[in-house]
Structures are given as C-alpha cells and as structure tokens.
Design a protein around this motif. Structure first.
Motif, PDB file in Angstrom:
ATOM      1  N   ARG A 174      45.892 -24.631 -10.661  1.00 22.04           N
ATOM      2  CA  ARG A 174      46.607 -24.238  -9.447  1.00 22.04           C
ATOM      3  C   ARG A 174      47.163 -25.481  -8.790  1.00 22.04           C
ATOM      4  O   ARG A 174      46.510 -26.522  -8.786  1.00 22.04           O
ATOM      5  CB  ARG A 174      45.655 -23.589  -8.455  1.00 22.04           C
ATOM      6  CG  ARG A 174      45.322 -22.194  -8.870  1.00 22.04           C
ATOM      7  CD  ARG A 174      44.095 -21.704  -8.171  1.00 22.04           C
ATOM      8  NE  ARG A 174      43.737 -20.468  -8.836  1.00 22.04           N
ATOM      9  CZ  ARG A 174      43.640 -19.300  -8.225  1.00 22.04           C
ATOM     10  NH1 ARG A 174      43.822 -19.214  -6.936  1.00 22.04           N
ATOM     11  NH2 ARG A 174      43.343 -18.228  -8.904  1.00 22.04           N
ATOM     12  N   VAL A 175      48.359 -25.323  -8.224  1.00 16.91           N
ATOM     13  CA  VAL A 175      48.961 -26.435  -7.483  1.00 16.91           C
ATOM     14  C   VAL A 175      49.384 -25.897  -6.129  1.00 16.91           C
ATOM     15  O   VAL A 175      50.102 -24.890  -6.057  1.00 16.91           O
ATOM     16  CB  VAL A 175      50.203 -27.003  -8.221  1.00 16.91           C
ATOM     17  CG1 VAL A 175      50.799 -28.160  -7.437  1.00 16.91           C
ATOM     18  CG2 VAL A 175      49.858 -27.431  -9.630  1.00 16.91           C
ATOM     19  N   ARG A 176      48.919 -26.572  -5.079  1.00 14.51           N
ATOM     20  CA  ARG A 176      49.338 -26.146  -3.740  1.00 14.51           C
ATOM     21  C   ARG A 176      50.670 -26.798  -3.417  1.00 14.51           C
ATOM     22  O   ARG A 176      50.822 -28.012  -3.588  1.00 14.51           O
ATOM     23  CB  ARG A 176      48.290 -26.627  -2.741  1.00 14.51           C
ATOM     24  CG  ARG A 176      47.868 -25.531  -1.794  1.00 14.51           C
ATOM     25  CD  ARG A 176      46.734 -25.997  -0.976  1.00 14.51           C
ATOM     26  NE  ARG A 176      47.233 -26.445   0.318  1.00 14.51           N
ATOM     27  CZ  ARG A 176      46.456 -26.978   1.237  1.00 14.51           C
ATOM     28  NH1 ARG A 176      45.178 -27.175   0.993  1.00 14.51           N
ATOM     29  NH2 ARG A 176      46.973 -27.331   2.389  1.00 14.51           N
ATOM     30  N   LEU A 177      51.614 -25.990  -2.971  1.00 12.56           N
ATOM     31  CA  LEU A 177      52.915 -26.537  -2.556  1.00 12.56           C
ATOM     32  C   LEU A 177      53.090 -26.213  -1.079  1.00 12.56           C
ATOM     33  O   LEU A 177      53.273 -25.048  -0.707  1.00 12.56           O
ATOM     34  CB  LEU A 177      54.049 -25.906  -3.391  1.00 12.56           C
ATOM     35  CG  LEU A 177      55.479 -26.242  -2.971  1.00 12.56           C
ATOM     36  CD1 LEU A 177      55.752 -27.746  -3.025  1.00 12.56           C
ATOM     37  CD2 LEU A 177      56.503 -25.514  -3.866  1.00 12.56           C
ATOM     38  N   ASP A 178      52.973 -27.238  -0.237  1.00  9.29           N
ATOM     39  CA  ASP A 178      53.133 -27.048   1.212  1.00  9.29           C
ATOM     40  C   ASP A 178      54.517 -27.523   1.629  1.00  9.29           C
ATOM     41  O   ASP A 178      54.876 -28.681   1.384  1.00  9.29           O
ATOM     42  CB  ASP A 178      52.081 -27.874   1.969  1.00  9.29           C
ATOM     43  CG  ASP A 178      50.692 -27.318   1.771  1.00  9.29           C
ATOM     44  OD1 ASP A 178      50.572 -26.087   1.573  1.00  9.29           O
ATOM     45  OD2 ASP A 178      49.727 -28.103   1.779  1.00  9.29           O
ATOM     46  N   ILE A 179      55.228 -26.628   2.283  1.00  6.56           N
ATOM     47  CA  ILE A 179      56.585 -26.976   2.724  1.00  6.56           C
ATOM     48  C   ILE A 179      56.620 -26.931   4.246  1.00  6.56           C
ATOM     49  O   ILE A 179      56.236 -25.924   4.854  1.00  6.56           O
ATOM     50  CB  ILE A 179      57.617 -25.986   2.137  1.00  6.56           C
ATOM     51  CG1 ILE A 179      57.634 -26.111   0.607  1.00  6.56           C
ATOM     52  CG2 ILE A 179      59.000 -26.230   2.724  1.00  6.56           C
ATOM     53  CD1 ILE A 179      58.523 -25.105  -0.098  1.00  6.56           C
ATOM     54  N   VAL A 180      57.066 -28.029   4.826  1.00  5.43           N
ATOM     55  CA  VAL A 180      57.220 -28.080   6.287  1.00  5.43           C
ATOM     56  C   VAL A 180      58.669 -28.444   6.560  1.00  5.43           C
ATOM     57  O   VAL A 180      59.121 -29.530   6.189  1.00  5.43           O
ATOM     58  CB  VAL A 180      56.297 -29.158   6.909  1.00  5.43           C
ATOM     59  CG1 VAL A 180      56.464 -29.187   8.414  1.00  5.43           C
ATOM     60  CG2 VAL A 180      54.863 -28.913   6.507  1.00  5.43           C
TER      61      VAL A 180
END
Ligand code: ACM
Length: 644
Positions: A59-65
């Motif tokens: 799993r890879v977390r992709l956080d977009i702000v």
C-alpha cells in the motif's frame, strides 16, 4: 532517474517504496479525482499490473494538499508543487490544482526498477516552470488531424508538463472550423464542429492545458476565397488549394463583407474557446508583383487587434505583424529566427518564441534543445555538419530574415512568455503524428520547463531514450512497429521486414525543407515541388523517426565484438534489399543500402587495425535519406579511436 523535464530541485533520499495499491487522500475535486484516475492507469501501463494496483501487495499513501483552481487554466497560473516520497508515503503540496497535475506527471515518470519490482525512489522535489507559455502548435490543415489524435496528444502533453495547445485551424488547403454563420467555408468532411472543439477544450482544461485557436488572416486564405472569391485580392482562386507553399492572394481589408466574416468567425470561436488569447495568423502575406502586400497587412493587423479586443481576447500573431502603431497587447509569435524575437522585444511586445522549435524541419533533438527561448544561446545551424546537405537553403533563409526591416525600436519592455514548438503537417498525417512529435518534443518540453542551466546533451539523450521506452509502454510511441506494419501491408513477410531493420534504424530523412522543396534551394514553385496535399505519405521515409537514436548508440559503442555484430547487420541488410528488389517500397533504398554496406566494410577494416575511410557517398543524401552514422564513423576514423 529519467525525468523529463528535469525539476528545479530534487534531493535524493535513501531507499525505495514499492509501487502498490494507492490510498489517496485530498483528491477532493472532480479534476483531481480524474487526474489521480489517469495517474493510476498510467502507472499500471508503466509499472505493469492493473489500474489502482489492485493486485499489488503493498500500500502507498498518497496525500494531496492543494489550493483551488479556476474552471479553465490561464496564462500565468501557479503550477508549482512540492513532493516528498518516503517509506510507503507520497505527499504532494501545491498552491493550486495545476501543480498537483504537474506533480502526478513527475510521479509517473519516477517509477524505476529495484531488482524486478517497480518502485518510487525516495526523494524531495521542489518544482516550478521556467516559462508560463509552454506550447505546441499543430497544423490541422495541410493534413487533417482527428479529434481523437488531438485528445491523445493532450494526454501526452500533460505527461511533459506542456500547457498550451495552439490549433492552426485554417490555411490555403482547408478550413477546419464549422461555425454557424459561414458553414460553406468548412471542409465538407475534415472539420471540427463547435461541440467537438468544446469537448476538446474540456479535455485540455482537465489536464491544465489551454487551447488557443488560430484562423490565419489575411494571407493563407485560399480556402476562404474558394467559397468567396469576392473577399479576395491577388491571384484568382477557384478551388481549395492542394499545393503547398505561399499563395499570392489574401483577404481584402477594404471588403466590408470579408471583414464582417472575419469578425463573425472570431466571435464564434470566442464562444467555443474560453482562453484569454486568440491567434489571427498574419504570416507570409503575399500578392502578385506590383501590389503592396505590406499595406494590406498593416491595415488588417490593426483591425484584427480591435476585433479581438472587442471580444475580450488578447491577440496573438506571427512576427510579420510587428508595426509601430500595433497595440502592445498583441503577443508576437516569433518564427523567423532569433532576430524576430529580439525585434518584438525591442518594440515592446510580449513574445512566444518558436523559431528554433519547428518539428517539421526533421532536426535532431539536440539542435532544438540547444536554443533558449529567452536568449541568443543556440546552435549555429549553418555550420552543423548534419545540415551540410541543406546549408545553402538554411543560409539563404536566415539571411533573408536578418534583412527584415520593420524594427520598432526604442520602446522595449517586451517579455518572453515562453516557447512553442510547431508541427506543420505538409508531410505529417494523423497516423504519422506521434512519431514526428514525440521523437523530439520531450526535449523541447524540458527547455520550456526546466532551469536554463539544464543543458547537458548527453544526459538529455539518455533520458530521451528512456522516455521513448515509457511512451512505448503507454502505447503512444513505437516507430518500429508502425514501420513494420507498413512494410507488411506492402506485401513483405515479417522475416523480410525484420531483415531490413539494420538498414531502416540507421536512416534519417533529409533535413530542413529539403523534402518539401525537392532539395536545398530556398524557394520552389508549385511545379518543382515533389509533394502536394494529395501525395500519399506511405513510404519508408514517412514512417522512420526524424532522428536515428540507433546511429547515436553506434557512435558511443567501443566494444569490438558488439560493433562486429552491428556490421553483420549492415551486411545482411544488403542481401535482404537485393532479395526484395522489385518491391516498390524497398527499391528506393538500394543506393543507401549499398552505402551502409560500404560502411560495414570500412568499420570492419578499422576494427582489424587497418586504414579505413568513409566514402563520400555515405556522407551525402541518397534521395531523401541520409545516413547519420557515416559522420560518426568519419570522426572515429579520423581520430583513430580504438576499441576494447
Ligand atoms: C509560418 O511558419 N509560416 C508561421
């Protein structure tokens, strides 16, 4: 890492995160959600596996702000982003959604192999474009380019962070915009409806790409005059032209009907294209001897600026329109050398520079890459040995441009907004477009995005080869496949086609306008020109990429055993060409095939320590073909470069 364009700042970390199932947070708007979906599909093609990595164990977390963005992109939008990749986590921050799109393009290009497994390298990137206008002009007239191909082109433009698609919609050979007021102008078959173009604009906006439409006036208007001869000046026109080259006719600025039509058509375009800019052409206005084309041009330029201002648009036009009384809100697209850009800037006009980025000249990537949109840095085309066969024409044209008057000095204050590559399509069809474009465009995209100091040609080529491989996985760029299919369509077997490969991968087309003009002369009349809009583009010359990267690889090869394998291929292709003689698609290759065979003999002699020289005929064009490897070998033999 094989990024193209290179980012402004990249700090490599330690370690890698395997590509896996993405868990995305922050893609909260329709545009960002769609962009992440595109990214996942791209990732699946590049890394293997299914979209979204559903089958992946990791799993890879992709956080977009991200800050917000308007419905359509605009000149000067904030495209900055910051990206951090650490163990199992990717974080993208951008002041506006446009930056997130650019970050996702970077992220897809970052995929690398750690052993067999695809992964993201740990790193921190701070990135922003050097130029606000990073464009590509496509001539949709000389050959029609379908909406599907334009949409695919926008997809790839996003991958290279290009942000302006300039559509050249009318010319002597056709009129592609089907409006309501003058439907008789539009080509009966090959044209775009307003709805198709609106859908294209939505496709572009989703990718952060502006679409700037051009109707070219007052010259290049035979297609208008075929329907309305009463609007014209100069040579009479009775049918839409099929020939290439400048036509001695134009719209008449004193014709109220013609000027009403122009205003109405640009009004209709404004309903379809939301961009702040619209292009009115203005290049190569020509009339028969004795008539004052410049006066016609001067009159119409001022009218066009007024019409477009009235529609709330900033006008754009080719550099011929520069004149003292023209509004400084007109953006000049400089195509006639660096001198044209400098004239525009001195005159106080903002400028988009195109002169060094004409993809239809079939130049190698490094020639385009050497030129800077904003400075006089560049290559001396008149001295480049690869252009020796067209030097007379290159010189004559650049001299004529340098003599250009029309300097509007003393004002100053013009800015370089950026650059725009141009793909004129006299020798490009819908089918051939990907090869012509993406063979070299990634390098130009880097020139428009990356810091000016990014100039290492060797590293550019290393990354260009890698990005071509990626484009192959994305199903966009596979010139060898197109060529093989064409050979097999012509009746050759798969084995015959494979046997020709050692020859085909060494070939390049002659440079500059030599194909169109039938040689290196600077002008040619219709009768002397080998091509018109009906000439089939189905020969080997049409399918090969403009630049042979295989020839460059040979130049860099110093392992004698591997070089002997290369010369084995250069010998066997000769037998194959002889075996296939009588085959129309192969017969024209006989002479260049012999020249490559000669090079095999010479290279083998060199490898055995004997005297070797490149025969003159290998350095010269064979019809429309050149053998760039001959020059590499001439250099090697003269330096007596040894082998390992
Ligand atoms: C042009 O290439 N005629 C703008």
């Amino acid at each position: 890492m094989n990024l193209m364009p290179l980012p402004r700042e990249l700090r490599s970390g330690n370690g890698h995160t395997p590509v896996g199932r993405l868990e995305t947070k922050g893609a909260d708007t329709p545009r960002l959600a769609a962009a992440v979906g595109r990214f996942e599909r791209r990732l699946a093609s590049i890394a293997g596996g299914s979209p979204g990595g559903a089958s992946a164990r990791h799993r890879v977390r992709l956080d977009i702000v991200s800050g917000p963005a308007s419905e359509h992109p605009a000149l000067g939008d904030d495209e900055r982003y910051r990206m951090d990749i650490s163990a199992g986590r990717i974080r993208i921050e951008a002041p506006a959604e446009w930056g997130v799109l650019r970050a996702l393009a970077t992220l897809a290009q970052l995929v690398c192999r750690n052993g067999q497994a695809p992964c993201f390298p740990h790193c921190e990137i701070d990135d922003a474009p050097r130029f606000a206008w990073r464009g590509l002009m496509i001539d949709t007239v000389r050959h029609f380019i379908s909406i599907g191909t334009l949409k695919r082109t926008l997809d790839v433009m996003e991958f290279y962070k290009l942000n302006v698609l300039h559509l050249h919609l009318s010319d002597d050979q056709g009129f592609r915009f089907l409006g309501d007021a003058y439907p008789e102008l539009a080509d009966p078959r090959d044209r775009y409806s307003g709805d198709e173009l609106r859908a294209l604009v939505r496709h572009a906006s989703a990718r952060g790409i502006r679409v700037v439409p051009e109707l070219d006036v007052p010259g290049h208007t035979s297609s208008w005059l075929a329907a309305h001869p009463e609007w014209g000046l100069g040579e009479p026109v009775s049918a839409v032209s099929r020939r290439f080259g400048v036509h001695a006719c134009c719209l008449d600025p004193d014709s109220r009907e013609a000027m009403r039509a122009v205003a109405t058509l640009f009004g209709e375009l404004a309903q379809v294209f939301p961009d702040s800019h619209a292009h009115f052409g203005g290049d190569e206005v020509t009339l028969p001897v004795g008539r004052d084309a410049r006066a016609v041009q001067a009159a119409i330029n001022l009218r066009m600026a007024d019409i477009l201002h009235g529609l709330g648009k900033s006008p754009v036009a080719w550099d011929e329109v520069i004149q003292p009384d023209l509004s400084r809100s007109v953006v000049i697209q400089s195509w006639r050398g660096g001198g044209a850009r400098n004239r525009a800037l001195r005159g106080g006009f903002d400028t988009v520079h195109s002169a060094p980025y004409y993809l239809d000249l079939l130049y190698p990537a490094d020639l385009h890459y050497a030129f800077d949109p904003a400075t006089d840095a560049g290559a001396d085309l008149t001295r480049d040995p690869r252009l020796a066969h067209v030097r007379a024409g290159v010189l004559a044209l650049s001299r004529s441009w340098d003599l250009e008057s029309g300097d509007v000095s003393g004002v100053g204050g013009g800015r370089v907004l950026g650059g725009e590559a141009c793909l004129w399509t006299e020798l490009v069809t819908d089918e051939l477009l990907d090869t012509r474009l993406w063979s070299r465009m990634p390098a130009i995209a880097e020139r428009f995005w990356s810091p000016a100091e990014v100039r290492n040609t060797g590293d550019m080529y290393r990354r260009l080869e890698a990005t071509h491989e990626t484009l192959g996985r994305l199903g966009v760029f596979d010139p060898a496949k197109g060529l093989r299919e064409r050979l097999m369509q012509s009746g050759l077997s798969r084995e015959d086609a494979a046997g020709l490969l050692p020859l085909l991968e060494m070939l390049e087309p002659v440079k500059w306008y030599a194909r169109l003009l039938g040689g290196s002369r600077p002008v040619a009349t219709g009768a002397e020109r080998p091509y018109d809009a009906d000439t089939p583009l189905d020969r080997v010359i049409d399918f090969i990429p403009p630049e042979s990267l295989a020839a460059r690889r040979v130049a860099d090869l110093h392992d004698a055993d591997r070089l002997r394998k290369v010369t084995d291929g250069w010998r066997s292709q000769r037998e194959q060409v002889v075996r296939c003689s009588g085959h129309v698609i192969v017969d024209e290759l006989a002479s260049v095939s012999e020249a490559l065979f000669d090079l095999a003999e010479q290279l083998d002699a060199h490898l055995c320590g004997r005297e070797a020289r490149v025969p003159d005929r290998a350095l010269e064009p064979h019809g429309e073909y050149v053998l760039p490897v001959a020059r590499h070998l001439a250099e090697r033999f003269s330096r007596r470069v040894g082998c390992t």
